[in-house]
Write a protein that holds these residues in place. Structure first.
Motif, PDB file in Angstrom:
ATOM      1  N   THR A   9       0.754  -1.140   0.027  1.00 17.70           N
ATOM      2  CA  THR A   9       0.072  -0.141  -0.095  1.00 17.70           C
ATOM      3  C   THR A   9       0.977   1.119   0.147  1.00 17.70           C
ATOM      4  O   THR A   9       0.261   2.376  -0.235  1.00 17.70           O
ATOM      5  N   SER A  10       2.091   1.316   0.103  1.00 10.77           N
ATOM      6  CA  SER A  10       2.996   2.402   0.091  1.00 10.77           C
ATOM      7  C   SER A  10       4.284   1.960  -0.261  1.00 10.77           C
ATOM      8  O   SER A  10       4.741   0.760  -0.451  1.00 10.77           O
ATOM      9  N   TYR A  14       3.965  -0.270  -3.071  1.00  6.80           N
ATOM     10  CA  TYR A  14       3.197   0.137  -4.110  1.00  6.80           C
ATOM     11  C   TYR A  14       3.598   0.615  -5.432  1.00  6.80           C
ATOM     12  O   TYR A  14       2.812   0.629  -6.397  1.00  6.80           O
ATOM     13  N   CYS A  30      -2.129  -5.848  -0.120  1.00  4.76           N
ATOM     14  CA  CYS A  30      -2.797  -5.638   1.281  1.00  4.76           C
ATOM     15  C   CYS A  30      -1.908  -4.973   2.096  1.00  4.76           C
ATOM     16  O   CYS A  30      -0.558  -4.628   1.895  1.00  4.76           O
ATOM     17  N   PHE A  37      -4.341   2.946   2.787  1.00  2.83           N
ATOM     18  CA  PHE A  37      -4.720   2.532   1.230  1.00  2.83           C
ATOM     19  C   PHE A  37      -4.642   3.683   0.528  1.00  2.83           C
ATOM     20  O   PHE A  37      -4.992   4.794   0.568  1.00  2.83           O
ATOM     21  N   ASN A  40      -7.837   3.811  -5.263  1.00  5.30           N
ATOM     22  CA  ASN A  40      -7.775   2.968  -6.231  1.00  5.30           C
ATOM     23  C   ASN A  40      -8.499   3.381  -7.543  1.00  5.30           C
ATOM     24  O   ASN A  40      -9.759   3.550  -7.419  1.00  5.30           O
ATOM     25  N   LEU A  47      -7.606  -4.552  -3.436  1.00  9.22           N
ATOM     26  CA  LEU A  47      -7.114  -3.944  -2.147  1.00  9.22           C
ATOM     27  C   LEU A  47      -7.735  -4.915  -1.028  1.00  9.22           C
ATOM     28  O   LEU A  47      -8.881  -5.162  -1.038  1.00  9.22           O
ATOM     29  N   GLN A  49      -7.325  -5.608   3.490  1.00 14.19           N
ATOM     30  CA  GLN A  49      -6.959  -5.270   4.650  1.00 14.19           C
ATOM     31  C   GLN A  49      -6.141  -6.830   5.382  1.00 14.19           C
ATOM     32  O   GLN A  49      -7.066  -7.747   5.516  1.00 14.19           O
TER      33      GLN A  49
END
Length: 253
Positions: A9-10, A14, A30, A37, A40, A47, A49
């Motif tokens: 997510t980063s 990402y 995830c 997040f 999108n 995505l 969790q």
């Protein structure tokens, strides 16, 4: 092609997701914190969790990602935890976070990916370690020891999964210019040698996975510096690395 990225997510995770999305791959990412997040805007991005420290949550995310019955082609574990402890003490909570995320989380991701790919007789698994894990000396930081463990775990799974057509690649980057690195260093990276930009890192990592390489260390100058240090006697390496850690802390606020 399908790609699932834990810790996607980063940062590098990402950036890798965007790389594969631009190639037209179906990508799942995830993270444990939904608040982090990214927005999108991609039709082929899903995505989830999930926490790498909880194998059931990672397994559930991968199963949800594969609802259409497609094989899992690539699994990348980019999740990691860092706390500084070379030249000072470290709170127990931060030590626990690193142990669980970097070691238990790595094993959990390998197990989930292994089970998803074994029946396919193909697939690629990659994990982000650290160039610091190349060095083995008594007084290395907890972070360094956990990342060395990541490389060793990766090596064990590589040997175990080779007969099933599954490749395993360990990535040991030096300093990569991510937002997280800048946050940790108050946006001052002048003491981070051989800094690599994210785009270059992504290109190196994706090519290593494609070529099914065993261990990739970058950038090249950092690789040879660390390999040279590894040849030193343990007492001398301990002294050099401890002084380096103190130097890096000297001008921090």
């Amino acid at each position: 092609m399908t790609v699932f990225i834990a810790g996607g997510t980063s940062g590098i995770g990402y950036a890798l997701a965007r790389h594969y999305l631009e190639k037209g791959y179906d990508v799942g990412i995830c993270g444990r914190n939904p608040g982090k997040f990214p927005e999108n805007t991609f039709e082929n991005l899903k995505l989830f969790q999930a926490d790498v420290c909880d194998m059931d949550s990672i397994a559930a995310a991968v199963r949800s990602f594969q609802t259409d019955g497609k094989p899992l082609d690539i699994f990348i574990n980019c999740a990691g935890s860092y706390a500084e402890d070379v030249a000072g003490k470290i709170p127990y909570e931060e030590a626990e976070e690193m142990l669980q995320t970097n070691i238990l989380g790595t094993a959990n991701c390998f197990e989930v990916a292994r089970k998803a790919m074994k029946g396919q007789k193909k697939g690629s698994i990659a994990v982000i370690a650290s160039v610091s894990g190349i060095l083995d000396y008594e007084n290395s930081s907890l972070y360094t020891k956990t990342k060395r463990s990541v490389i060793q775990i990766s090596d064990a799974y590589r040997r175990a999964l080779k007969p099933f057509g599954i490749s395993v690649t360990a990535i040991a980057p030096g300093y990569v210019d991510t937002e997280k690195l800048r946050q940790l260093n108050h946006n001052d990276l002048h003491k981070k040698p051989f800094l690599t930009d994210v785009e270059t890192a992504v290109n190196i990592i994706s090519k290593a996975i494609e070529n099914q390489e065993k261990l990739v260390i970058f950038p090249t100058k950092m690789k040879w510096m660390m390999k040279s240090l590894s040849l030193l006697p343990s007492f001398l390496l301990n002294m050099i690395m401890f002084r380096k850690a103190q130097w890096m802390k000297d001008d921090r606020p």
